[in-house]
Design an enzyme around this catalytic site. Structure first.
Site, PDB file in Angstrom:
ATOM      1  N   HIS A 190       0.952 -33.335  14.663  1.00 10.94           N
ATOM      2  CA  HIS A 190       1.514 -34.612  14.228  1.00 10.94           C
ATOM      3  C   HIS A 190       2.881 -34.344  13.612  1.00 10.94           C
ATOM      4  CE1 HIS A 190      -2.904 -36.028  13.816  1.00 10.94           C
ATOM      5  NE2 HIS A 190      -2.423 -36.342  15.006  1.00 10.94           N
ATOM      6  N   GLU A 246       3.783 -34.559   9.749  1.00 10.49           N
ATOM      7  CA  GLU A 246       3.078 -33.710   8.787  1.00 10.49           C
ATOM      8  C   GLU A 246       3.848 -32.417   8.587  1.00 10.49           C
ATOM      9  OE1 GLU A 246      -0.861 -33.441  10.371  1.00 10.49           O
ATOM     10  OE2 GLU A 246      -1.238 -35.592  10.129  1.00 10.49           O
ATOM     11  N   HIS A 289      -2.882 -29.343   9.064  1.00 10.51           N
ATOM     12  CA  HIS A 289      -2.490 -30.754   9.025  1.00 10.51           C
ATOM     13  C   HIS A 289      -2.016 -31.133   7.632  1.00 10.51           C
ATOM     14  CE1 HIS A 289      -3.921 -32.509  12.919  1.00 10.51           C
ATOM     15  NE2 HIS A 289      -4.589 -31.369  12.946  1.00 10.51           N
ATOM     16  N   GLU A 304      -6.335 -29.583   5.666  1.00 12.93           N
ATOM     17  CA  GLU A 304      -5.512 -30.718   5.241  1.00 12.93           C
ATOM     18  C   GLU A 304      -4.785 -30.368   3.944  1.00 12.93           C
ATOM     19  OE1 GLU A 304      -5.090 -33.455   6.858  1.00 12.93           O
ATOM     20  OE2 GLU A 304      -6.796 -33.744   8.193  1.00 12.93           O
TER      21      GLU A 304
END
Length: 1007
Positions: A666, A669, A763, A848
């Protein structure tokens, strides 16, 4: 004469199950116990001793129930036998054939007697007992009464009493009061009232008593609770209930405040029906409500009528549920009125309770307008293989929400908690005073003509974003130092606006500038919880400080009144913040988070390759594939070079397990790239732990899975407008080449017997704090999904938690408590799940990292910088050491550096994150959408109002105290039956204080 018995009555009412261990001053009427002397006489010896008793037994076996004689001396008795006898006589000694069945509880007996008793005194006694019982405890007692048919009994008693030739309000008032209390907690009260034909009966009572404040108020409360059912509200509306109720909402007065407040509450409840709402609008009640609100607001000098003002605002909120209601409010000048009155509220202490609902109402009524763009489509387009350029928006551009949110982020629907009233007022002021807005475009990517230059607009900032990873589509100057900014959608898309990165120049030092990014899409953001944008100053860099820094004040993230051009159902959010620049005519860059471009990555990889010792470190950068736009997707291999070409050393090299790491699928990010940068630098370092890791593993790293998206400033997608992390099931070699080749590479490793020991996809998480892992566990998935499959026989290695446990020990930013190992259907096409399911990688993770900061450990309350993110990448690498502890050659230098990693016993974790249960995002107070017409005033407030209406005094001065004492402590003590009735009609059998037979008779309650 009627005796009352204490406390034991509730024991019997609950079926004699001993739920109340202590005594309270509750009473049970002995007219329900016609065999009371026999009860005493039949008690077992020792359980009840008579001291002195003069009693005449006038009982005639043929004539009916016995009459209890007067008791001249108090009694001492034990509780157990008396409870048993009391229940027995409650069931067997009642003479009416219509009473409850012998198996009924005492509460059901009371309710049945209430419906059928013709004696006023007996009814009053029962109502008093019920109210004492319900008032002394918690809502659980009321819900128990409701489950036993209490609402139906009260409704039947109400209809029977009201339909008599001359209604007796001595009975009706206590009935209405108790029904209001019980009905508020009964979700089905409206339907039950219709079934009992009580709705129109109460409306008729209200019409007959509009001149009697106490009676009218009681009827209004009951109508209010009846309107919890839309069909009941419709029935009232059809019978002119709106007109009857609205007439009781008088202009400002000092009399009958109870009635005015009750009428406003009832009117708001009736407006929860769409039919009633349209009727009220057609009759002009919106304009009347606004006038009433203004009148009460202007004349409330002593601030005693705040509850009435809140009730009037609630009426307007209910009307604003429909588009017609909002239009009527705007047409009648409602927004201007609310704007002026709310400004006054902010300056006067005591009126804060009116600010929040008024702001919600103004924003709800602020008409939605399309974004000031020529098209929702991205300013950039890219021709896709086999797909005409003109058709991309039809197939890909219409965002339907199916992409979910960040990677494995949980869905969150709550509204942001907005407290920046000043900014909201500024937005409302745009609607009220449009002439004050400059509305000058100073940057427009869609317009190729030269933008506003410094010569033409010396007082305006200059913007620019046509550089790598930049994202700003349009800038509009709305005030002298305020700008609305519009982000560009992802390439070939009409959505995914969140990432921003732009240049600004031409500023004046020391002047605060406000920036409003008005087309953000996420429903909430860490910007509401302490996060700041980042800024890079060229002047600071030239002076030796080339760093990105957190900046911005008065930051707020909230829903605005803009919508997309394709329809008004979509919603956008505004990120607003102030920045004060320190240097005159500086060139600065503002970004959502610390940028990390494709060029930065390539430069970093070259620097690493030059920094390592090729005799010890095997570092190779290869091109995995080319992207749609022809950019390279790098594959980096890092391991230790064999000490020699001897068979032993080459064999050890071939048998090293693989660890596969990926990042930046992504584009928005960027924090994931900084974490991976820390991993790369650590693995290439001379640290003893890094040397051991290189000797134990072969690292295969793909630092940027979506180079095209990063280069073009996308937030989530590739050039195909597709989320690449949802393409892992069946990746297209032409449209998703990086995913296709990465998956093929993993299949290749699996086919040659080199299935990776660990796979981790890096991420960033936009709505949570800390760093945490998402993994895959079949057992945990079955447990939490409630599957009937017996997991006891399912064998699963718990080693998938080892890395998380290690990180919780050594990484200050990591939170073990935030980790999750569920395999959800909505994540079936993500890298983590596909690699676990298809490739067979037991330890397959998504890591994350927060954009904001931490709420635990040494970093608690701080925002993360690039150093902390790189540290997290290093710690993840170190955690891998524990998986190969048996294959590592230990030496004193390694043990000295890695003792914490190798000693994984059950000691207390360093960061204590397993004890951290703080919400990442506190519950939001603000609700912009009124999905239901909920009552803002709770049951306790209604109880207080009901109790305040039962006083025997009806002087206007006492009425005025209703609003003056709104904040007094809630007291649910019974006030249904007037005090003079209790004193004249009721006699009680007193029990001496202290303790009897070991029973504590102090004043305590059931729950």
């Amino acid at each position: 004469m009627c005796f009352f018995f204490h406390k034991v009555g509730w024991m019997c009412l609950k079926g004699g199950r001993g739920i109340l261990p202590l005594w309270t001053p509750l009473t049970l009427p002995l007219f329900l116990l016609p065999s009371y002397p026999a009860l005493l006489a039949s008690t077992k010896p020792g359980s009840l001793q008579k001291r002195k008793l003069n009693m005449e037994d006038t009982r005639d076996e043929a004539s009916g129930p016995e009459t209890p004689a007067q008791v001249t001396q108090p009694w001492t008795f034990s509780k157990s036998s008396l409870i048993r006898k009391l229940r027995q006589h409650l069931i067997s000694s009642l003479s009416r054939p219509t009473m409850a069945a012998p198996s009924s509880s005492g509460l059901e007996v009371l309710l049945s007697t209430l419906q059928n008793a013709g004696d006023i005194e007996n009814r009053l006694n029962i109502l008093n007992v019920l109210d004492e019982l319900l008032s002394a405890g918690t809502d659980r007692r009321i819900h128990h009464m409701i489950s036993k048919g209490g609402s139906e009994a009260l409704l039947t008693a109400l209809v029977n009493s009201a339909c008599s030739f001359t209604p007796n309000y001595t009975i009706l008032l206590p009935l209405l009061h108790l029904l209001a209390k019980v009905g508020y907690r009964d979700r089905q009260i409206g339907l039950k009232a219709q079934k009992a034909d009580a709705v129109l009966v109460v409306l008729s009572l209200l019409q007959q008593n509009t001149e009697n404040a106490r009676r009218a108020t009681a009827c209004l409360w009951v109508l209010r609770v009846f309107c919890s059912s839309v069909t009941t509200a419709d029935l009232l509306g059809k019978n002119r209930g709106l007109d009857v109720v609205f007439k009781l909402i008088s202009p400002h007065t000092t009399k009958h405040l109870h009635t005015v407040k009750a009428a406003a509450d009832a009117f708001a409840a009736m407006l929860c029906s769409k039919v009633n709402c349209r009727t009220a609008i057609a009759k002009g009640y919106i304009a009347d409500l606004l006038k009433l609100y203004e009148d009460w607001h202007n004349n409330d000098v002593n601030l005693t009528n705040i509850p009435i003002l809140r009730a009037l605002l609630h009426c307007l909120q209910c009307a604003a549920k429909s588009a017609v209601g909002r239009d009527a409010l705007v047409a009648e000048g409602g927004i201007s009125l609310l704007f002026q009155t709310t400004q006054t509220c902010l300056t006067m202490k005591g009126l804060e309770l009116l600010v929040e609902p008024a702001i919600q109402l103004m924003r709800k009524c602020n008409p939605k307008v399309p974004l000031p763009l020529t098209s929702d489509k991205s300013a950039f387009s890219f021709p896709l293989p086999g797909r005409p350029v003109d058709d991309w928006d039809a197939d890909l551009g219409l965002y339907d929400g199916s992409f979910g949110d960040d990677s494995d982020e949980d869905e969150e629907n709550e509204e942001p908690d907005n407290r920046d009233y000043e900014k909201v007022f500024e937005d409302i002021q745009r609607l009220i005073c449009p002439e004050d807005i400059i509305n000058k475009v100073v940057f427009d990517m869609d317009d190729p003509s030269p933008q506003c230059s410094s010569d033409m607009c010396p007082s305006s900032l200059q913007f620019f974003s046509k550089f790598e990873s930049g994202n700003l589509r349009k800038a509009i100057q709305v005030r002298s130092h305020e700008y609305d900014l519009i982000l560009n959608a992802d390439v070939n898309s009409s959505a995914h606006c969140q990432w921003f990165y732009f240049e600004v120049s031409g500023m004046v030092a020391g002047v605060p500038y406000r920036f409003n990014i008005i087309n953000c899409e996420k429903g909430n953001s860490q910007y509401n919880y302490g996060m700041q944008p980042v800024l890079y100053s060229v002047r600071e860099a030239l002076e030796g400080r080339p760093h990105w820094v957190r900046t911005g004040s008065e930051i707020c993230y909230y829903r605005n009144h803009f919508c997309s051009r394709r329809g008004q159902k979509s919603s956008f959010y505004t990120l607003t913040f102030r920045v004060t620049f320190h240097h005159e005519d500086d060139v600065c860059y503002l970004a959502y988070h610390y940028p990390y471009t494709h060029t930065t990555l390539q430069t970093h990889l070259k620097m690493l390759e030059k920094s390592v010792d090729p005799r010890k470190v095997f570092f190779r950068q290869q091109n995995l594939c080319d992207t749609l736009a022809g950019n390279s997707c790098s594959l980096v291999t890092i391991t230790a070079c064999p000490t020699s070409r001897a068979w032993k050393h080459l064999h050890q090299l071939r048998n090293r397990p693989c660890v596969v790491l990926t990042a930046r699928v992504h584009p928005g990010e960027s924090n994931a790239s900084w974490v991976l940068k820390g991993t790369l630098e650590f693995l290439c370092s001379s640290d003893p732990v890094a040397e051991s890791l290189r000797g134990a593993y072969i690292f295969k790293i793909i630092p940027m899975l979506n180079p095209d998206g990063v280069i073009n400033g996308n937030n989530r997608c590739s050039l195909t407008a597709e989320d690449l992390n949802r393409q892992w099931l069946k990746p297209d070699p032409n449209l998703s080449p990086t995913i296709y080749h990465t998956k093929g590479f993993l299949y290749y490793l699996n086919s040659i017997g080199r299935t990776p020991l660990v796979f981790c996809d890096y991420h960033g998480h936009s709505r949570k704090k800390n760093v945490f892992l998402y993994g895959c566990s079949m057992k945990e998935t079955l447990w939490q999904s409630g599957s009937p499959i017996n997991t006891a026989s399912l064998k699963e290695d718990p080693g998938y938690r080892t890395i998380a446990k290690t990180l919780d020990r050594i990484a200050p930013a990591f939170s073990f408590n935030s980790c999750n190992y569920l395999v959800e259907k909505s994540r079936a096409s993500t890298a983590r799940v596909v690699v676990w399911r298809e490739i067979g990688v037991f330890r397959s993770y998504t890591m994350e990292s927060t954009y904001n900061g931490c709420n635990q450990g040494i970093y608690k309350g701080l925002q993360t910088g690039t150093r902390e993110l790189e540290e997290m990448g290093m710690k993840f690498s170190q955690s891998l050491l524990t998986l190969r502890s048996n294959a590592i050659h230990y030496n004193s230098r390694l043990i000295h550096h890695a003792y914490a990693l190798l000693d994984l016993d059950d000691r207390l974790l360093h960061n204590n994150s397993n004890n951290c249960f703080e919400d990442d995002e506190p519950p939001c107070m603000e609700e912009i959408e009124y999905s239901s017409c909920s009552d803002p005033f709770g049951a306790n407030e209604l109880d207080t109002e009901v109790n305040g209406n039962t006083s025997s005094e009806e002087e206007d001065e006492e009425d005025a105290d209703i609003c003056r004492n709104r904040r007094r402590r809630n007291d649910r003590k019974s006030h249904l039956v007037p005090h003079y009735l209790k004193q004249d009609a009721l006699e009680t059998l007193t029990i001496e204080g202290g303790q009897r037979n070991g029973i504590d008779i102090s004043n305590s309650y059931l729950y």
